[in-house]
Design an enzyme around this catalytic site. Structure first.
Site, short mmCIF file in Angstrom:
data_model
loop_
_atom_site.label_atom_id
_atom_site.label_comp_id
_atom_site.label_asym_id
_atom_site.label_seq_id
_atom_site.Cartn_x
_atom_site.Cartn_y
_atom_site.Cartn_z
N LYS A 60 1.93 99.67 -6.02
CA LYS A 60 1.40 99.08 -7.27
C LYS A 60 1.57 97.40 -6.99
O LYS A 60 0.41 96.97 -7.34
CB LYS A 60 2.79 99.37 -8.27
CG LYS A 60 2.68 98.31 -9.33
CD LYS A 60 4.13 98.63 -10.43
CE LYS A 60 4.45 97.29 -11.14
NZ LYS A 60 4.60 96.28 -10.52
N ASN A 61 2.32 96.83 -6.31
CA ASN A 61 2.43 95.35 -6.23
C ASN A 61 1.50 94.83 -5.24
O ASN A 61 1.30 93.55 -5.58
CB ASN A 61 3.92 94.99 -5.88
CG ASN A 61 4.74 95.08 -6.93
OD1 ASN A 61 4.51 95.22 -8.00
ND2 ASN A 61 6.14 95.02 -6.58
N ARG A 113 3.30 91.05 -15.97
CA ARG A 113 4.02 89.90 -15.18
C ARG A 113 2.89 89.84 -13.94
O ARG A 113 2.22 88.51 -13.92
CB ARG A 113 5.23 90.22 -14.24
CG ARG A 113 5.63 89.32 -13.24
CD ARG A 113 6.33 88.24 -13.93
NE ARG A 113 6.78 87.32 -12.95
CZ ARG A 113 7.17 85.98 -13.45
NH1 ARG A 113 6.76 85.76 -14.75
NH2 ARG A 113 7.16 85.01 -12.66
N CYS A 146 8.53 93.17 -16.70
CA CYS A 146 10.10 93.79 -16.76
C CYS A 146 11.09 92.62 -17.17
O CYS A 146 10.78 91.56 -16.74
CB CYS A 146 10.56 94.24 -15.63
SG CYS A 146 9.61 95.91 -15.36
N ARG A 198 11.97 84.47 -15.73
CA ARG A 198 10.59 84.67 -14.75
C ARG A 198 9.78 83.39 -14.83
O ARG A 198 8.74 83.21 -15.56
CB ARG A 198 10.12 85.72 -14.95
CG ARG A 198 11.06 87.21 -14.90
CD ARG A 198 10.53 88.37 -14.80
NE ARG A 198 9.86 88.69 -13.69
CZ ARG A 198 9.38 89.84 -13.21
NH1 ARG A 198 9.48 90.96 -14.08
NH2 ARG A 198 8.67 90.34 -12.17
N PRO A 199 10.16 82.37 -14.35
CA PRO A 199 9.26 80.85 -14.20
C PRO A 199 8.15 81.19 -13.46
O PRO A 199 8.32 82.04 -12.64
CB PRO A 199 10.16 79.89 -13.61
CG PRO A 199 11.30 80.49 -12.74
CD PRO A 199 11.54 82.00 -13.57
N GLN A 228 6.39 77.59 -9.46
CA GLN A 228 6.07 77.36 -8.02
C GLN A 228 4.42 77.87 -8.14
O GLN A 228 3.54 77.19 -7.26
CB GLN A 228 6.52 78.26 -7.22
CG GLN A 228 8.30 78.07 -7.19
CD GLN A 228 8.34 76.51 -6.77
OE1 GLN A 228 7.85 76.15 -5.74
NE2 GLN A 228 9.03 75.76 -7.63
N ASP A 248 13.88 95.55 -6.04
CA ASP A 248 13.24 96.78 -6.88
C ASP A 248 13.76 98.05 -6.32
O ASP A 248 13.58 99.06 -6.95
CB ASP A 248 11.76 96.57 -6.91
CG ASP A 248 11.03 95.44 -7.61
OD1 ASP A 248 11.82 94.98 -8.25
OD2 ASP A 248 9.92 95.21 -7.31
N ARG A 272 4.44 102.54 -15.79
CA ARG A 272 3.57 101.24 -15.24
C ARG A 272 3.66 101.48 -13.79
O ARG A 272 2.73 100.65 -13.04
CB ARG A 272 4.64 100.08 -15.76
CG ARG A 272 4.48 99.74 -17.12
CD ARG A 272 5.04 98.30 -17.38
NE ARG A 272 4.80 97.36 -16.23
CZ ARG A 272 5.68 96.77 -15.46
NH1 ARG A 272 7.02 96.69 -15.99
NH2 ARG A 272 5.32 95.89 -14.47
C1 UD1 Z 1 7.43 90.45 -7.57
C2 UD1 Z 1 7.40 92.03 -7.97
C3 UD1 Z 1 8.69 92.25 -8.58
C4 UD1 Z 1 9.94 91.81 -7.60
C5 UD1 Z 1 9.82 90.60 -7.15
C6 UD1 Z 1 11.01 90.15 -6.18
C7 UD1 Z 1 5.08 92.04 -8.36
C8 UD1 Z 1 4.34 92.13 -9.53
N1 UD1 Z 1 6.31 91.76 -8.89
O1 UD1 Z 1 7.73 89.70 -8.72
O2 UD1 Z 1 8.62 93.78 -8.68
O3 UD1 Z 1 11.32 92.24 -8.19
O4 UD1 Z 1 8.43 90.11 -6.68
O5 UD1 Z 1 10.69 90.86 -4.96
O6 UD1 Z 1 4.87 91.89 -7.14
N2 UD1 Z 1 10.62 82.12 -9.20
C9 UD1 Z 1 10.59 80.73 -9.60
N3 UD1 Z 1 9.40 80.17 -9.99
C10 UD1 Z 1 8.27 80.53 -9.74
C11 UD1 Z 1 8.32 82.32 -9.28
C12 UD1 Z 1 9.43 82.62 -8.89
O7 UD1 Z 1 11.71 80.16 -9.54
O8 UD1 Z 1 7.13 80.05 -9.96
C13 UD1 Z 1 11.90 82.65 -8.90
C14 UD1 Z 1 12.22 84.01 -9.63
O9 UD1 Z 1 12.86 83.57 -10.82
C15 UD1 Z 1 13.09 84.78 -8.90
C16 UD1 Z 1 12.64 84.54 -7.52
O10 UD1 Z 1 11.67 83.29 -7.35
O11 UD1 Z 1 14.40 84.31 -9.02
C17 UD1 Z 1 11.59 85.65 -6.74
O12 UD1 Z 1 10.33 85.86 -7.76
P1 UD1 Z 1 9.00 86.29 -7.33
O13 UD1 Z 1 9.00 86.94 -5.74
O14 UD1 Z 1 7.98 85.40 -7.64
O15 UD1 Z 1 9.06 87.73 -8.23
P2 UD1 Z 1 7.63 88.13 -8.76
O16 UD1 Z 1 6.32 87.76 -7.84
O17 UD1 Z 1 7.30 87.94 -10.15
#
Ligand code: UD1
Length: 427
Positions: A16-17, A87, A111, A116-117, A120, A302, A394
């Site tokens: 999926k991801n 997301r 989810c 979920r900022p 970055q 996950d 999903r």
């Molecule tokens: C992806 C996965 C999700 C998984 C996560 C961590 C997808 C669609 N989803 O989510 O299933 O749980 O990786 O393996 O691929 N963060 C910031 N700023 C940002 C982005 C992230 O602070 O701009 C923080 C988040 O709050 C979190 C950490 O970074 O604490 C990791 O998030 P991230 O790896 O970005 O998760 P996703 O890509 O949203």
């Protein structure tokens, strides 16, 4: 659902991801893209709906094989009602701004795992010269008239989404971009491999530092197969262990499973690896294990709810530390309803093993929490009813059939209209 001595084999679907990023990545390509091993799940159907709304033509060759032709894309605003639901819609930003110089999407949903900022992602786009605005739930992005320019990007946190989005935006930018402190998840590597297969120049995916040398254009490939889903495979590995079963898990990449394999072995499971198959069996009650979720190659967040269910049935006490998300223990209330002994505070949970779980009505708080409810239901005494299953759909293809084929007594009761209303996506 009651299941003991659970045997058989299961074939894992495409990741999926990876697929939720590769589909938007096709927007960067001139011409058609042929994709294989695309999972048939509602998040993918949602992305396809969005791509079509932008002008893409999508033709299914079979359930998992499709051809996407983005030559007709002439809209860069994705429909709010679709993008706000999940997301991964943020990948449209990187792809659209990289190819067309502008993009508008809603602030991404997905989810509910706490904050979920996307700061970055925005930092990466701005470093490449884009202007980003966030207003009334929408994100607006525009590139300078002469396109994005290569840069050095240091990600403050290891983020899968920001790493992939930075790659997407840099692929057609002028010059060589260096992205540091990158996520190393298998799906990051898969997106880079897909882009390289259509002519991109991306080096270092799977390490901390990725270099993207912008190319003028990307052209169609013969075909690209999405990697197998690490988390789906991990879920079935835990299913085999928790039911004291013996399951052959086909179409997986054993290397990607190592953090999960190591923990299952510590819990007492036997895990045998073959080339693209893993056999997991377990005879005894699991030993308690401690888990700390970490970016890859650490234990995946996950898989946290699923492994928690295994520890909840162990002979002893295990501890889970969630180091990625603020709020990923909400599902433990549902396990407690079933008789589990779990105390969760903030990012830590103490899990005391119990002899039995009891079937009860429970909710699927989110995608992986829903998977954990199925695992608990497999071993619980009596009937477990799981609500809000649209979360599970999903990300898990055909999950009921797959568990049934392994011997589970599991049925799907679904009102398709309610499902569309809840998820915004046709099931
Ligand atoms: C992806 C996965 C999700 C998984 C996560 C961590 C997808 C669609 N989803 O989510 O299933 O749980 O990786 O393996 O691929 N963060 C910031 N700023 C940002 C982005 C992230 O602070 O701009 C923080 C988040 O709050 C979190 C950490 O970074 O604490 C990791 O998030 P991230 O790896 O970005 O998760 P996703 O890509 O949203």
């Amino acid at each position: 659902m009651v299941l003991v001595d659970y045997r058989g084999e299961v074939t894992i679907s495409g990741a999926k991801n990876a697929a939720v990023a590769i589909l938007p990545a096709t927007l960067l390509v001139n011409g058609k893209c042929h994709l294989e091993n695309v999972p048939d799940i509602s998040d993918i159907r949602a992305i396809i709906k969005i791509l079509k709304s932008l002008g893409s033509k999508v033709e299914y060759i079979s359930d998992h094989e499709l051809i996407i032709d983005n030559t007709g894309v002439n809209i860069t605003t994705a429909p709010y009602d679709l993008t706000c639901k999940f997301r991964a819609s943020y990948y449209l930003l990187g792809a659209l701004i990289g190819k067309f110089g502008s993009a508008q999407i809603s602030l991404p949903g997905g989810c509910n795992l706490g904050a979920r900022p996307i700061d970055q992602h925005i930092k990466a786009f701005e470093s490449l010269g884009a202007t980003i605005g966030v207003k009334r739930g929408n994100v607006y992005a525009s590139a300078p008239k002469d396109g994005l320019n290569a840069t050095s990007i240091f990600l403050d946190v290891v983020s899968v989404g920001a790493t992939i989005n930075a790659i997407l935006a840099a692929t057609l930018a002028k010059g060589t971009s260096t992205i540091e402190n990158c996520a190393k998840e298998p799906h990051v590597v898969d997106v880079a491999n897909f882009l390289n297969s259509v002519g991109a120049n991306i080096k270092g995916a799977g390490t901390d530092v990725i270099k993207v040398t912008g190319v003028k254009e990307l052209n169609q490939n013969s075909s690209y197969a999405v990697i197998p889903d690490q988390i789906e495979a991990g879920t079935f590995m835990v299913a085999a262990a928790i039911t004291k079963g013996n399951v052959l898990i086909k179409n997986c990449i054993p290397k990607h499973m190592e953090p999960i394999t190591a923990k299952l072995q510590e819990a007492g499971a036997e895990v045998i690896e073959f080339e693209d198959t893993i056999r997991v069996s377990m005879d005894d009650t699991p030993r308690p294990i401690n888990i700390k979720t970490m970016p890859y190659p650490g234990f995946p967040t996950d898989m946290q709810p699923q492994i928690c269910t295994l520890i909840a049935m162990s002979k002893g006490t295990g501890m889970i530390i969630e180091s990625i998300w603020d709020s990923r223990f909400q599902y433990t209330d549902e396990l407690i309803k079933m008789g589990a002994d779990i105390t969760a505070h903030g990012r830590t949970a103490m899990v005391k093993g119990v002899d039995k779980l009891y079937g009860s009505p429970v909710g699927a708080h989110d995608l992986r929490a829903g998977a954990a409810m199925i695992l608990a239901g497999l071993v619980a005494h009596g009937r477990t009813e799981i609500y809000d299953i649209y979360h599970i759909e999903r990300g898990y293809e055909n999950i009921v059939e797959k568990f049934k084929n392994l011997g589970a007594k599991i049925e799907f009761y679904r009102d398709p209209e309610a499902c569309v209303k809840e998820s915004g996506v046709s099931c």
